[in-house]
Design a protein around this motif. Sequence first.
Motif, PDB file in Angstrom:
ATOM      1  N   ILE A 169       0.845  -1.184   0.000  1.00 22.05           N
ATOM      2  CA  ILE A 169       0.000   0.000   0.000  1.00 22.05           C
ATOM      3  C   ILE A 169       0.886   1.241   0.000  1.00 22.05           C
ATOM      4  O   ILE A 169       1.778   1.378   0.850  1.00 22.05           O
ATOM      5  N   HIS A 170       0.653   2.123  -0.956  1.00 19.02           N
ATOM      6  CA  HIS A 170       1.395   3.378  -1.020  1.00 19.02           C
ATOM      7  C   HIS A 170       1.009   4.240   0.177  1.00 19.02           C
ATOM      8  O   HIS A 170      -0.180   4.517   0.392  1.00 19.02           O
ATOM      9  N   LEU A 171       1.999   4.647   0.969  1.00 16.77           N
ATOM     10  CA  LEU A 171       1.728   5.311   2.244  1.00 16.77           C
ATOM     11  C   LEU A 171       0.934   6.596   2.080  1.00 16.77           C
ATOM     12  O   LEU A 171       0.088   6.924   2.914  1.00 16.77           O
ATOM     13  N   TRP A 172       1.176   7.335   0.985  1.00 14.56           N
ATOM     14  CA  TRP A 172       0.589   8.678   0.872  1.00 14.56           C
ATOM     15  C   TRP A 172      -0.776   8.684   0.181  1.00 14.56           C
ATOM     16  O   TRP A 172      -1.574   9.586   0.419  1.00 14.56           O
ATOM     17  N   PHE A 184       6.086   2.434   1.068  1.00 14.10           N
ATOM     18  CA  PHE A 184       4.975   1.490   0.974  1.00 14.10           C
ATOM     19  C   PHE A 184       4.939   0.640   2.242  1.00 14.10           C
ATOM     20  O   PHE A 184       5.976   0.420   2.869  1.00 14.10           O
ATOM     21  N   TYR A 185       3.746   0.160   2.584  1.00 17.06           N
ATOM     22  CA  TYR A 185       3.650  -0.766   3.706  1.00 17.06           C
ATOM     23  C   TYR A 185       2.908  -2.023   3.293  1.00 17.06           C
ATOM     24  O   TYR A 185       2.104  -2.021   2.350  1.00 17.06           O
ATOM     25  N   ARG A 186       3.192  -3.106   3.989  1.00 16.70           N
ATOM     26  CA  ARG A 186       2.554  -4.380   3.699  1.00 16.70           C
ATOM     27  C   ARG A 186       1.095  -4.325   4.143  1.00 16.70           C
ATOM     28  O   ARG A 186       0.784  -3.942   5.267  1.00 16.70           O
ATOM     29  N   LYS A 187       0.228  -4.739   3.249  1.00 15.18           N
ATOM     30  CA  LYS A 187      -1.208  -4.688   3.518  1.00 15.18           C
ATOM     31  C   LYS A 187      -1.569  -5.493   4.759  1.00 15.18           C
ATOM     32  O   LYS A 187      -2.461  -5.102   5.531  1.00 15.18           O
ATOM     33  N   ARG A 188      -0.861  -6.595   4.985  1.00 12.93           N
ATOM     34  CA  ARG A 188      -1.180  -7.477   6.110  1.00 12.93           C
ATOM     35  C   ARG A 188      -0.442  -7.116   7.387  1.00 12.93           C
ATOM     36  O   ARG A 188      -0.476  -7.868   8.364  1.00 12.93           O
ATOM     37  N   SER A 189       0.236  -5.987   7.421  1.00 14.48           N
ATOM     38  CA  SER A 189       0.992  -5.596   8.610  1.00 14.48           C
ATOM     39  C   SER A 189       0.076  -5.393   9.812  1.00 14.48           C
ATOM     40  O   SER A 189      -1.016  -4.838   9.692  1.00 14.48           O
ATOM     41  N   LYS A 190       0.560  -5.804  10.972  1.00 12.24           N
ATOM     42  CA  LYS A 190      -0.210  -5.551  12.196  1.00 12.24           C
ATOM     43  C   LYS A 190      -0.212  -4.061  12.549  1.00 12.24           C
ATOM     44  O   LYS A 190      -0.977  -3.632  13.411  1.00 12.24           O
ATOM     45  N   TYR A 191       0.636  -3.297  11.869  1.00 11.62           N
ATOM     46  CA  TYR A 191       0.681  -1.843  12.076  1.00 11.62           C
ATOM     47  C   TYR A 191      -0.089  -1.093  10.988  1.00 11.62           C
ATOM     48  O   TYR A 191       0.056   0.125  10.855  1.00 11.62           O
ATOM     49  N   ALA A 192      -0.897  -1.791  10.212  1.00  5.78           N
ATOM     50  CA  ALA A 192      -1.615  -1.144   9.109  1.00  5.78           C
ATOM     51  C   ALA A 192      -2.454   0.037   9.594  1.00  5.78           C
ATOM     52  O   ALA A 192      -2.537   1.079   8.916  1.00  5.78           O
ATOM     53  N   ASP A 193      -3.071  -0.091  10.769  1.00  3.97           N
ATOM     54  CA  ASP A 193      -3.882   1.009  11.295  1.00  3.97           C
ATOM     55  C   ASP A 193      -3.025   2.241  11.571  1.00  3.97           C
ATOM     56  O   ASP A 193      -3.456   3.382  11.322  1.00  3.97           O
ATOM     57  N   ILE A 236      -1.169   7.692   9.703  1.00  3.39           N
ATOM     58  CA  ILE A 236      -0.154   8.607   9.152  1.00  3.39           C
ATOM     59  C   ILE A 236      -0.642   9.182   7.831  1.00  3.39           C
ATOM     60  O   ILE A 236      -0.526  10.393   7.584  1.00  3.39           O
ATOM     61  N   ARG A 237      -1.228   8.333   6.980  1.00  2.71           N
ATOM     62  CA  ARG A 237      -1.748   8.823   5.704  1.00  2.71           C
ATOM     63  C   ARG A 237      -2.880   9.822   5.936  1.00  2.71           C
ATOM     64  O   ARG A 237      -2.953  10.862   5.256  1.00  2.71           O
ATOM     65  N   GLY A 238      -3.736   9.534   6.891  1.00  2.00           N
ATOM     66  CA  GLY A 238      -4.836  10.447   7.159  1.00  2.00           C
ATOM     67  C   GLY A 238      -4.381  11.793   7.674  1.00  2.00           C
ATOM     68  O   GLY A 238      -5.033  12.822   7.450  1.00  2.00           O
ATOM     69  N   THR A 239      -3.220  11.818   8.349  1.00  2.00           N
ATOM     70  CA  THR A 239      -2.698  13.064   8.912  1.00  2.00           C
ATOM     71  C   THR A 239      -1.798  13.808   7.930  1.00  2.00           C
ATOM     72  O   THR A 239      -1.855  15.040   7.829  1.00  2.00           O
ATOM     73  N   TYR A 240      -0.959  13.058   7.204  1.00  2.00           N
ATOM     74  CA  TYR A 240       0.078  13.694   6.388  1.00  2.00           C
ATOM     75  C   TYR A 240       0.054  13.280   4.918  1.00  2.00           C
ATOM     76  O   TYR A 240       0.966  13.622   4.162  1.00  2.00           O
ATOM     77  N   GLY A 241      -0.962  12.537   4.487  1.00  2.00           N
ATOM     78  CA  GLY A 241      -0.989  12.016   3.125  1.00  2.00           C
ATOM     79  C   GLY A 241      -1.210  13.083   2.066  1.00  2.00           C
ATOM     80  O   GLY A 241      -1.491  14.251   2.362  1.00  2.00           O
ATOM     81  N   ALA A 242      -1.122  12.624   0.819  1.00  2.00           N
ATOM     82  CA  ALA A 242      -1.249  13.547  -0.317  1.00  2.00           C
ATOM     83  C   ALA A 242      -2.670  14.092  -0.423  1.00  2.00           C
ATOM     84  O   ALA A 242      -3.636  13.426  -0.064  1.00  2.00           O
TER      85      ALA A 242
END
Length: 667
Positions: free
Chosen positions: A622-625, A647-656, A661-667
């Motif tokens: 998943i593209h972070l921004w 990018f982050y792994r879709k299945r990461s336990k840190y996905a939330d 971060i995207r919701g705060t600083y995303g494009a």
Amino acid sequence: MEIFAKGSTFRLTDHGKVLLEASDEKPMIFAGHGTEQVEMYRGNFKIEDRVEERVALPILHSEEKDGALILDFGGQIEGRIEADNDCSVIRFRSRNPEINRFWIRLAAEPGEHVYGCGEQLSYFDLRGRHFPLWTGETGVGRDKTTYVTWRSDVENRAGGDYYNTSFPETTFVSSRKYYLHAETTAYADFDFRSPEYHELQIWEVPASIRIESADSFPELLKKETAFLGRQPELPEWTRHGLILGVQGGSERSFGIAEKVRSGGVGLAGVWCQDWCGKRVTTFGKRLQWDWHYHPQMYGDLPERIRELHREGIRFLGYVNPYLVKDGMLFREGMEKGYFARKSDGSFYLVDFGEFDCGVVDLTNPEAFDWFKGIIETYSIGIGIDGWMADFGEYLPTDDIVLASGKPAMIEHNRWPMLWAKCNYEAVKETGNLGKIVYFMRAGGTGSQKYNTLMWAGDQSVDFSRHDGLCTVIAAALSCGMTGMGLHHSDIGGYTSLFGNVRTKEVFFRWAEMAAFTPVMRTHEGNRPDDCYQFYDDEDGIRRMARLTGIFRMLSPYVTEAVRENHEKGLPVQRALFLHYEGDERCYTEQFEYLLGRDLLAAPVWKEGRKEWDVYLPDDEWIHLWTGREYGKGNNVVGAELGFPPVFYRKRSKYADLFEKIRGTYGA
């Protein structure tokens, strides 16, 4: 691992793969003698060698004795080999005191890749080149085809080359899933150019060669770092934000700190390298190498530190193991006889660029403890929370007499470990391990367990291929393959010479990469008045506030990666193949990295780019921004300033967390 020996034939195999072999037609060990010529100028070494004899040593005799295989190499060297499951150790004993050159060959495969050898800045995959292993200045420019390197060579013998490093390590990791460690501190040259063998040259008969294998790369690094040692965990406060590098005295330094804080920049610490006073040379602004705070420049520094602590901010300084001859501590050390001497009995002084310093003899236990006490009293004692532990690579080799009685050619590569140990013991003995951080550019075998944080040294303030932004990526990855998994760099670079000045673009490309490393720290550079400083620019402060915000939000995720480095030897910044070993493309990638297990960063390291080519291994990314999903393969993604390809792994336990971060600083 299995050993076969019969007559003059010997093989060491790992699951059927040949690692070492010797026969009359294919010698494994060579020995001889040579005469070297070594010149040092301000930490830059010119080393030339004349090999007077090199002889192949056939196996004359082999026998089993006390659970080991004893090999007689040409009547000159004895090798005692012990193999235990996945680990083999060959201990050597020289029978000829005239031998001062030693070569050993290991079996290689055409498609093999090799990593490590300490910190390598130009190339992560070492295959196809040779690497002299000697600690020194890394060089300015590091590319003989460029003007900056040519001018540095002409004026200061300081241009450097692709192999120059402050952290040489006689250890490498093969893509065949083994590591090799040569136990030596002598000059070495590891040569990976042949498609059929790797040849390791060492300027003494090494004490031993250790080879250990594993079924996976994470398991291999766990074994390797269990042997070499692992770094302590970083203090939690280092993830609170930026460590702001400023200088010029209390009013200026703390004024700038307050200015950027008011602009929203999260600060973890204020780093004033000139806490001890300053000197101005033709190179730029330097320091007064007398390691106590300067009352004229920094007033009541202990009280100012306490004020910072009340605001949740730390203060960092600077120390190195040399003392300027016009300083208070030099006089004390001279009276006690704690400096290295020349053969005529006089104290050895080193020219550090228009000022001379004494070499604290760290091989003398009394001098070691005295200097450790200086750190404890003048730094830790006034509340300093960290420092740059600089210049571990400068031990001269000509006409210098050390308390250990060993030649400087043997002690030189050991010196960074002694310097790291001095800092470590000062911190540990005062009960501050896990609270104080010091960062070093120099290292060597044994440094790992004593070094709280690596820093990449003095890069040029540009995008150059061999001395710019991209080199710190290779540096972090190579360090991570030899037990130094906590790594960072001067944001924006350091060295500005010959009209090469730092731009806003290079600064923020560096800063956006640093947000995805274990530590964010700025440096004003050697010529701060010529180079871009973000605190002079309102837009720059806003940009830095955003990046430090991202860095702070990543803290829980990075904390786990830091713990894994300490407990398992998995570096925080990881080569892609550590988790995607079935993907051949991952073995040659040196400009992307995994931050922990679940984030992939592909920093923009070229000028003027708004898009960037990224390779993604086989996973759901998943593209972070933007939140857009990607799969395996080459992708062109947007890369506006401030939005590095991450990018982050879709299945990461840190996905939330990543979505937040995207919701705060995303494009």
